[in-house]
Design a protein around this motif. Sequence first.
Motif, PDB file in Angstrom:
ATOM      1  N   GLU A 365       0.266 -23.489  31.680  1.00  0.00           N
ATOM      2  CA  GLU A 365       1.343 -22.496  31.624  1.00  0.00           C
ATOM      3  C   GLU A 365       0.976 -21.334  30.714  1.00  0.00           C
ATOM      4  N   ALA A 366       0.309 -21.639  29.593  1.00  0.00           N
ATOM      5  CA  ALA A 366      -0.108 -20.571  28.676  1.00  0.00           C
ATOM      6  C   ALA A 366      -1.108 -19.646  29.350  1.00  0.00           C
ATOM      7  N   ALA A 367      -2.019 -20.203  30.122  1.00  0.00           N
ATOM      8  CA  ALA A 367      -3.022 -19.394  30.819  1.00  0.00           C
ATOM      9  C   ALA A 367      -2.369 -18.517  31.884  1.00  0.00           C
ATOM     10  N   GLN A 372      -0.362 -13.095  33.671  1.00  0.00           N
ATOM     11  CA  GLN A 372       0.742 -12.254  34.115  1.00  0.00           C
ATOM     12  C   GLN A 372       0.940 -11.082  33.160  1.00  0.00           C
ATOM     13  N   ALA A 373       0.856 -11.349  31.859  1.00  0.00           N
ATOM     14  CA  ALA A 373       1.014 -10.284  30.869  1.00  0.00           C
ATOM     15  C   ALA A 373      -0.091  -9.255  30.993  1.00  0.00           C
ATOM     16  N   ASP A 374      -1.314  -9.708  31.241  1.00  0.00           N
ATOM     17  CA  ASP A 374      -2.436  -8.774  31.413  1.00  0.00           C
ATOM     18  C   ASP A 374      -2.227  -7.914  32.645  1.00  0.00           C
ATOM     19  N   GLY A 378      -1.657  -3.748  32.749  1.00  0.00           N
ATOM     20  CA  GLY A 378      -2.596  -2.879  33.455  1.00  0.00           C
ATOM     21  C   GLY A 378      -1.993  -2.136  34.617  1.00  0.00           C
ATOM     22  N   ALA A 379      -0.709  -2.431  34.949  1.00  0.00           N
ATOM     23  CA  ALA A 379      -0.072  -1.769  36.103  1.00  0.00           C
ATOM     24  C   ALA A 379       0.312  -0.345  35.750  1.00  0.00           C
TER      25      ALA A 379
END
Length: 529
Positions: A365-367, A372-374, A378-379
């Motif tokens: 889940e952490a990965a 998702q945050a990365d 970058g969007a």
Amino acid sequence: MILHTTRILALALSLLFAAMVPSAPAQADEADIAAAARGVVRVVIIGRDGDEIFPIAHGTGFVVAGERIVTNAHVINPAIEDKRLAIGIVPPEGGDAVYARPISVSPRNDLAILATTKPMNLPVLTIAGNPASGQSAVTAIGYPMNVDRAQGLDQNDLFRATPPVLSTGFLSGRRPSREMDTLLHTAPIARGNSGGPLVDNCGRVIGVNSFGAESEGTEAEFFFAVSTRELLPFLRANDIQPQLNALPCRSLAELDAEDEARRQQTLAAEQRRTAAAEAALAMRRDELRRDITYRTIDARTNQMALALLLFIIALAAGGTAYLMHLRADMRMRAISGSVAIVALVAALVAWLTRPAFADIENELEAALNAEQADGEAGADPGDKPSGAILSQATYSCVLDQQRSRVTSAPEQDVEIGWTAQGCVNGRTQYGLNAGDWTRVLVPSSEAAVSVNRFDPEAREYVVERYLLDRDAMSEARERRGKYEAPQCGAGDQAATQLGIDQSTVVSALPDRPNERLVYTCTLAKAGAD
């Protein structure tokens, strides 16, 4: 001049002809035809005997701009030839008759323009921008004399406001002649209809009714209207810029069906995207779980092997310490004993800190959260057509013709300066009701109510116009007069109250508007978030 002969057989042939004509793409919208009829007037040629005035003849006309009325040249010809005669304009509802004067007459194509001596505040009819074609349904609007006689109207009645007569038929094509370009149609007209509009299903003028074909009793009846190929140049030559609309005539039911189909397609596409995203996430989850599981197994194996090695070292060191004890070598015994203790403790630590299989899901889940945050970081925010509501922004909005029903000549491009408090262009406060930002406009000089909506999240601006009769417009104005719209920046409570107040006007409107304009907006300039 209308040459009208009534014969039962001719009527039967006319009906037979109409039945053979391919059906129109959509039935005429009664509200649109009624709205157009409110801009159609009776044109009366007036004689005078002392202080008494009386009608000599009459025809029909319609409003094209301000106090400008179009009619047939032959309708007003008696007043042109005899200066003792006057021209009167009688509105279709309410109001008083006014006098008019001719400002341009064209006998060649039987057109004339009149200027009223007083404002009448009648709606301007929209003219179809494309030449009429095909065999579509049409409606003739006017004041046929035979209907007046059948009702027993006397001369004085001709000066009273009376709704025009509507008659329907089919367009039979263009019929150019040596003199002018005309449209042939089957919508019945009679003496008195001359100068009235021939309109399409959206109430837009496609011709000016002028005369009819003489029937020999066994033939179907046809009628002629001066086409817009003649009308538009005539208006422009007299410095009149008509209200034009060249878009297809479409019903709201058709648009609603298309919107629902689009919504279903969007929903299906969203469901497919969601399913694809879920499948991709599941695949990525399986890949990460497999990788993390392999890493966990490797790490556990390595730490267990290390614990075993340290345990062996501890045993060896312990054995050495025991042997040194037997030899009474206190120094080596202490060293060996210390090594044994340290190795044993390290073995226990290595064993107890080995990765647990229960930690695989937490690491997974952490990965996933990190990925998702990365991705969000970058969007490009400009890639999103809608979403977050900005506290202040300017939007460029373009009319979406595929989603709009247009009966007038609206602006194709609109710029909206918006604030999160519902202020538009720094001067118009919108009301908030059930999450929708709306402004209801009830003008004092136009027989139309506009309900404007803006959705800053979807970036969509919608204008719905209701073309009302005299009584309905009076009621709308009365309801509007019972509340005051706040100034921009009056606060959330004032915006909410405006939304509630405006609902009293909206509740009195018809179920469907005459016109729906849908604008798609893009962000032109953003203010502070």
